[in-house]
Design a protein around this motif. Structure first.
Motif, PDB file in Angstrom:
ATOM      1  N   ALA A  25      56.129 -44.835-116.792  1.00  0.00           N
ATOM      2  CA  ALA A  25      56.445 -45.734-117.905  1.00  0.00           C
ATOM      3  C   ALA A  25      56.274 -47.188-117.485  1.00  0.00           C
ATOM      4  O   ALA A  25      55.785 -48.025-118.261  1.00  0.00           O
ATOM      5  CB  ALA A  25      57.867 -45.490-118.388  1.00  0.00           C
TER       6      ALA A  25
ATOM      7  N   LYS B 234      52.584 -47.993-117.409  1.00  0.00           N
ATOM      8  CA  LYS B 234      52.071 -48.157-118.772  1.00  0.00           C
ATOM      9  C   LYS B 234      52.413 -49.537-119.323  1.00  0.00           C
ATOM     10  O   LYS B 234      51.611 -50.169-120.021  1.00  0.00           O
ATOM     11  CB  LYS B 234      52.664 -47.080-119.674  1.00  0.00           C
ATOM     12  CG  LYS B 234      52.193 -47.170-121.126  1.00  0.00           C
ATOM     13  CD  LYS B 234      52.840 -46.093-121.977  1.00  0.00           C
ATOM     14  CE  LYS B 234      52.368 -46.197-123.434  1.00  0.00           C
ATOM     15  NZ  LYS B 234      53.008 -45.149-124.278  1.00  0.00           N
ATOM     16  N   ALA B 235      53.596 -50.031-119.001  1.00  0.00           N
ATOM     17  CA  ALA B 235      54.050 -51.314-119.536  1.00  0.00           C
ATOM     18  C   ALA B 235      53.376 -52.505-118.869  1.00  0.00           C
ATOM     19  O   ALA B 235      53.042 -53.487-119.536  1.00  0.00           O
ATOM     20  CB  ALA B 235      55.563 -51.434-119.392  1.00  0.00           C
ATOM     21  N   ALA B 236      53.190 -52.428-117.548  1.00  0.00           N
ATOM     22  CA  ALA B 236      52.717 -53.604-116.801  1.00  0.00           C
ATOM     23  C   ALA B 236      51.358 -53.428-116.143  1.00  0.00           C
ATOM     24  O   ALA B 236      50.833 -54.384-115.564  1.00  0.00           O
ATOM     25  CB  ALA B 236      53.751 -53.989-115.742  1.00  0.00           C
TER      26      ALA B 236
ATOM     27  N   ASN C 232      48.613 -56.579-119.713  1.00  0.00           N
ATOM     28  CA  ASN C 232      49.527 -56.840-120.825  1.00  0.00           C
ATOM     29  C   ASN C 232      50.238 -58.181-120.711  1.00  0.00           C
ATOM     30  O   ASN C 232      51.261 -58.406-121.375  1.00  0.00           O
ATOM     31  CB  ASN C 232      50.557 -55.705-120.921  1.00  0.00           C
ATOM     32  CG  ASN C 232      49.909 -54.370-121.216  1.00  0.00           C
ATOM     33  OD1 ASN C 232      48.921 -54.303-121.950  1.00  0.00           O
ATOM     34  ND2 ASN C 232      50.432 -53.300-120.635  1.00  0.00           N
TER      35      ASN C 232
ATOM     36  N   ALA D 183      54.918 -58.737-119.107  1.00  0.00           N
ATOM     37  CA  ALA D 183      55.049 -57.313-118.790  1.00  0.00           C
ATOM     38  C   ALA D 183      55.705 -57.093-117.431  1.00  0.00           C
ATOM     39  O   ALA D 183      56.270 -56.025-117.181  1.00  0.00           O
ATOM     40  CB  ALA D 183      53.683 -56.636-118.826  1.00  0.00           C
TER      41      ALA D 183
ATOM     42  N   THR E 269      59.278 -56.753-118.235  1.00  0.00           N
ATOM     43  CA  THR E 269      59.515 -55.444-118.835  1.00  0.00           C
ATOM     44  C   THR E 269      59.513 -54.358-117.766  1.00  0.00           C
ATOM     45  O   THR E 269      60.337 -53.442-117.772  1.00  0.00           O
ATOM     46  CB  THR E 269      58.443 -55.140-119.891  1.00  0.00           C
ATOM     47  OG1 THR E 269      58.439 -56.172-120.876  1.00  0.00           O
ATOM     48  CG2 THR E 269      58.706 -53.801-120.567  1.00  0.00           C
ATOM     49  N   GLY E 270      58.578 -54.490-116.821  1.00  0.00           N
ATOM     50  CA  GLY E 270      58.510 -53.541-115.716  1.00  0.00           C
ATOM     51  C   GLY E 270      59.757 -53.560-114.859  1.00  0.00           C
ATOM     52  O   GLY E 270      60.226 -52.519-114.390  1.00  0.00           O
TER      53      GLY E 270
ATOM     54  N   MET F 124      62.416 -51.428-116.142  1.00  0.00           N
ATOM     55  CA  MET F 124      62.126 -49.998-116.012  1.00  0.00           C
ATOM     56  C   MET F 124      62.296 -49.487-114.590  1.00  0.00           C
ATOM     57  O   MET F 124      62.486 -48.293-114.379  1.00  0.00           O
ATOM     58  CB  MET F 124      60.700 -49.713-116.495  1.00  0.00           C
ATOM     59  CG  MET F 124      60.515 -49.937-117.979  1.00  0.00           C
ATOM     60  SD  MET F 124      58.843 -49.578-118.531  1.00  0.00           S
ATOM     61  CE  MET F 124      59.013 -49.739-120.304  1.00  0.00           C
TER      62      MET F 124
ATOM     63  N   GLN G 219      50.815 -40.617-118.202  1.00  0.00           N
ATOM     64  CA  GLN G 219      51.950 -40.398-119.091  1.00  0.00           C
ATOM     65  C   GLN G 219      52.177 -38.915-119.364  1.00  0.00           C
ATOM     66  O   GLN G 219      53.310 -38.475-119.531  1.00  0.00           O
ATOM     67  CB  GLN G 219      51.730 -41.143-120.416  1.00  0.00           C
ATOM     68  CG  GLN G 219      51.435 -42.627-120.253  1.00  0.00           C
ATOM     69  CD  GLN G 219      52.479 -43.344-119.417  1.00  0.00           C
ATOM     70  OE1 GLN G 219      53.673 -43.154-119.607  1.00  0.00           O
ATOM     71  NE2 GLN G 219      52.042 -44.167-118.483  1.00  0.00           N
TER      72      GLN G 219
ATOM     73  N   ASP H 106      65.581 -58.596-124.613  1.00  0.00           N
ATOM     74  CA  ASP H 106      64.531 -57.606-124.848  1.00  0.00           C
ATOM     75  C   ASP H 106      64.879 -56.686-126.004  1.00  0.00           C
ATOM     76  O   ASP H 106      64.006 -56.167-126.694  1.00  0.00           O
ATOM     77  CB  ASP H 106      64.309 -56.774-123.572  1.00  0.00           C
ATOM     78  CG  ASP H 106      63.079 -55.886-123.663  1.00  0.00           C
ATOM     79  OD1 ASP H 106      61.976 -56.425-123.853  1.00  0.00           O
ATOM     80  OD2 ASP H 106      63.225 -54.655-123.551  1.00  0.00           O
TER      81      ASP H 106
END
Length: 485
Positions: free
Chosen positions: A54, A57-59, A216, A220, A223-224, A227, A286, A443
């Protein structure tokens, strides 16, 4: 008679303990090899295997920066905790240090919050392990597997601290060998020198192609961070376990000094291999998970089953350590008068049986909630414990600011491990943690809910602590006897 405050095993402000000192206590049953593997394996949780996809995928490849930033924060926190724990080893670790440095309310609050975090983790990991086992042997229902796993590890912890250490030695050893083998095999494939492997998609070019290193954007990275931050929880376990070793100061110092390369190799090294073996936006990441997808991409047979075995081992390791950690925190709270006195009792083998049973009962209750009301009651427990890791690290930082002065005043010869660039890096780490908490609120979504519910629970626990202090709850902080087996 000296009645001045001194550094004690439980970190409380004590004078003459008189008759309050108990004759029983924990035993030094952990060997150096146990602690070494606990220290190494403590930073490798099931979250690394299951949750990294995940983040990628985000970063994109930029997830490496997320891991590096969180890893740096953990290194600083562990350095601060190491400074305090080398000077004053205790089964209460940061809770006892907070009690000493910030006040009894702080030790009470962070101790119970940490206990709450781990009993919820018990339910999460038991369910995850049961899911894997049920996939192999579906005739046994999932709830039964969860029960079996919890019972087996409870019996192990009730036996002796050496039993916990031995199980964790092998559990952590499998994780360490697996990650090391993955890095070696994957690294050879990245450079095209792995015999018989399909390396057509592999190469360092995957770090910059397919949209660039930060496909991204810079945001990102943050965001990473959200996670990956919780996959680092567990690094501090060695400071609790060291209290039951024959040479706790040496064990803590060694673990503290090695945390840099442990984070660098096991986290950054393995994730670098993943994002180099195949493009960050490959759908298989994923679908199958990052490590399975990476192994499949180079033609490793039965990669999924191999990783399931490794993930199950990581789950059992986390369960084993979670039960140990929760029980020792309960024991420490009992020793300081912040939990029922029964939690502080140990048997002839130095095992706090009541603390273990009390912790596992709440773990069983949480497992029941997960199966009965997964989207309501258990979701609340999960979110309410979501930000506690960050609260723990924040308390460690503030405790170290105060404890440095206390140690220098009372026992400067015990300051064998020092936080770098004190106090500047301590304040910088505090700023990093506060920023992460603030970004979680900004966020939105599940991250905001975790912070808000965790703050609600933390506020409730702190209120209880303040009321107890105001109405004169008696502090009990005898020196903790640790004897050799």
């Amino acid at each position: 008679m000296n009645t001045q405050p001194t550094l004690t095993k439980e970190g409380g402000t004590t004078g003459n303990t008189g008759d309050s000192q108990q004759s029983d206590g924990l035993k030094a049953g952990l060997k150096n090899r146990h602690l070494s593997m606990i220290a190494i394996g403590g930073v490798i949780g099931a979250g690394l295997f299951g949750g990294s996809a995940a983040g990628i995928k985000a970063a994109g490849p930029g997830i490496l920066l997320s891991y590096a930033l969180v890893g740096t924060m953990v290194v600083f926190v562990m350095r601060m905790l190491g400074e305090m724990s080398v000077a004053n080893p205790t089964s209460g670790s940061f809770s006892a240090h907070a009690d000493r440095a910030l006040g009894r309310w702080a030790g009470f609050s962070i101790g119970w919050l940490y206990w709450f975090f781990w009993v919820v983790v018990l339910a999460v990991e038991a369910t995850m392990g049961a899911d894997i086992l049920n996939g192999w042997i579906p005739a046994v229902p999932q709830w039964a597997w969860a029960l079996i796993v919890m019972v087996v590890l409870t019996v192990t912890n009730l036996g002796s601290v050496a039993s916990y250490g031995e199980f964790e030695f092998w559990f952590a050893g499998i994780k360490v060998v697996a990650i090391a083998a993955f890095i070696v095999v994957g690294g050879l494939a990245v450079f095209g020198v792995l015999p018989g492997a399909d390396t057509s998609a592999a190469g360092l070019s995957n770090l910059t192609e397919h949209g660039g290193f930060l496909p991204n954007g810079y945001g990102a990275i943050l965001t990473g961070i959200l996670m990956v931050v919780f996959s680092f929880m567990g690094s501090e376990i060695v400071t609790l376990a060291a209290g039951e070793s024959s040479d706790p100061r040496r064990a803590v110092a060694k673990a503290t000094n090695s945390v840099i390369w442990r984070v660098g190799i096991f986290y950054l090294g393995s994730i670098l291999v993943v994002v180099s073996l195949l493009p960050w936006n490959d759908p298989s990441l994923q679908k199958d998970g990052s490590y399975v997808a990476a192994l499949n991409s180079i033609g490793i047979p039965h990669a999924g089953q191999i990783m399931n075995v490794i993930i199950l081992t990581a789950v059992l390791s986390c369960l084993n350590s979670g039960l140990y950690t929760a029980s020792r925190m309960a024991y420490s709270l009992g020793r300081r008068g912040d939990a029922p006195k029964a939690f502080a009792r140990t048997n002839a083998k130095g095992v706090p049986q009541v603390a273990i049973i009390g912790s596992v009962i709440f773990g069983f209750v949480a497992v029941f909630f997960n199966y009965k009301w997964p989207d309501t009651v258990f979701a609340f427990l999960l979110n309410a414990s979501g930000a506690i890791a960050l609260f723990v690290w924040l308390v460690i930082c503030f405790s170290q600011l105060r404890m440095r002065k206390i140690i220098l005043r009372e026992a400067p010869e015990k300051l064998l491990v020092k936080m770098w660039l004190f106090p500047y890096l301590t304040w910088a780490t505090i700023a990093m943690i506060v920023f992460v908490l603030g970004f979680m609120l900004y966020d939105g979504g599940s991250a905001r809910e975790q912070v808000l519910l965790s703050l609600l629970v933390a506020g409730l626990v702190v209120a209880i602590a303040v009321v107890r202090d105001r109405f004169g709850a008696k502090a009990v902080a005898p020196a903790e006897p640790v004897t050799k087996d």
